[in-house]
Design a protein around this motif. Structure first.
Motif, short mmCIF file in Angstrom:
data_model
loop_
_atom_site.label_atom_id
_atom_site.label_comp_id
_atom_site.label_asym_id
_atom_site.label_seq_id
_atom_site.Cartn_x
_atom_site.Cartn_y
_atom_site.Cartn_z
N UNK A 1 47.38 53.19 89.10
CA UNK A 1 48.65 52.92 88.56
C UNK A 1 49.53 54.15 88.69
N UNK A 2 50.79 53.85 89.06
CA UNK A 2 51.73 54.92 88.84
C UNK A 2 52.02 55.51 87.57
N UNK A 3 52.09 56.84 87.41
CA UNK A 3 52.47 57.38 86.19
C UNK A 3 53.63 58.15 86.11
N UNK A 4 54.27 58.69 87.69
CA UNK A 4 55.57 59.21 87.65
C UNK A 4 56.00 59.29 89.04
N UNK A 5 56.76 59.94 89.51
CA UNK A 5 57.10 60.13 91.05
C UNK A 5 56.01 59.80 91.90
N UNK A 6 55.38 60.97 91.96
CA UNK A 6 54.07 61.21 93.03
C UNK A 6 52.87 61.22 92.22
N UNK A 7 52.87 60.88 91.10
CA UNK A 7 51.46 60.74 90.23
C UNK A 7 51.04 59.63 89.85
N UNK A 8 49.49 59.27 89.67
CA UNK A 8 48.86 58.36 89.47
C UNK A 8 47.75 58.60 88.56
N UNK A 9 47.20 57.43 88.21
CA UNK A 9 45.85 57.18 87.49
C UNK A 9 45.01 56.66 88.21
N UNK A 10 43.87 56.93 88.54
CA UNK A 10 42.87 55.95 89.08
C UNK A 10 41.92 55.78 88.16
N UNK A 11 41.55 54.61 87.91
CA UNK A 11 40.55 54.49 86.78
C UNK A 11 39.30 53.58 87.58
N UNK A 12 38.28 53.82 87.26
CA UNK A 12 37.01 53.10 87.91
C UNK A 12 35.67 53.50 87.26
N UNK A 13 34.71 53.30 87.93
CA UNK A 13 33.37 53.38 87.50
C UNK A 13 32.47 54.64 88.22
N UNK A 14 32.41 55.51 87.46
CA UNK A 14 31.42 56.83 87.96
C UNK A 14 30.01 56.45 87.59
N UNK A 15 29.15 56.74 88.60
CA UNK A 15 27.78 56.50 88.44
C UNK A 15 27.06 57.89 88.81
N UNK A 16 26.14 58.51 87.81
CA UNK A 16 25.46 59.88 88.00
C UNK A 16 24.16 59.62 87.33
#
Length: 178
Positions: free
Chosen positions: A93-108
């Motif tokens: 998702x775009x949060x500002x001009x060239x800034x985004x948020x990427x949400x997902x699942x991290x597995x460790x």
């Protein structure tokens, strides 16, 4: 709309993490072997249909062989049983001009948790060899204990040896495929 596939350019990308040691300095570690695959609608990353990041735990380096061996052990990443760190992005998702948020699942260590990272989109360009490339700076934080990385020690004075918060940073350059 056509599906566009992107693959990491490993010679122009790096993945690192930072952790406080004794709560007075920061130690930086790297994964030298990692992969990123992205599928988008045309060249629109906000319409990514697939984002997969993997890192080989055996490629971890903190410029200290003894510490690297400890990180690969069952005290931390348990490389023998959990050879990869994996992130599957779900929402960009775009949060500002060239800034985004990427949400997902991290597995460790076989433990999967939702994580959101900040993404600065550097743009898309054609390099001198005719390859279309896209650049990203990714930053975020996780709590290592959420992923079973619970080893801990305390100094004689009561100071924590390794902080729970891990800072993530990656410079990723993708190459448009075929």
């Amino acid at each position: 709309m056509a599906t566009t596939k992107w693959a990491v350019d490993p010679t122009h990308s790096e993945v690192q993490f930072k952790v406080k040691h004794l709560m007075i300095t920061t130690v930086t570690g790297y994964f030298s072997s990692f992969n990123v695959e992205v599928e988008t609608e045309d060249e629109d990353f906000t319409k990514a249909t697939r984002t997969i990041f993997t890192a080989d735990v055996d490629s971890i380096s903190t410029n200290n062989e003894q510490r690297d061996t400890h990180l690969k052990s069952a005290d931390f990443f348990d490389a023998e049983n959990h050879g990869q760190v994996r992130f599957e992005g779900r929402d960009y998702e775009k949060s500002s001009e060239d800034e985004y948020k990427l949400t997902g699942d991290l597995t460790i260590r076989g433990i999967t948790k939702p994580v959101t990272v900040n993404v600065e989109f550097g743009g898309v360009v054609v390099d001198p060899y005719g390859q279309t490339k896209a650049g990203f700076t990714v930053t975020g934080k996780i709590n290592r204990k959420d992923f079973g990385l619970t080893w801990s020690a305390v100094t004689e004075a009561g100071s924590v040896v390794v902080s729970d918060e891990i800072k993530l940073q990656a410079e990723i350059q993708l190459v448009k495929q075929g």
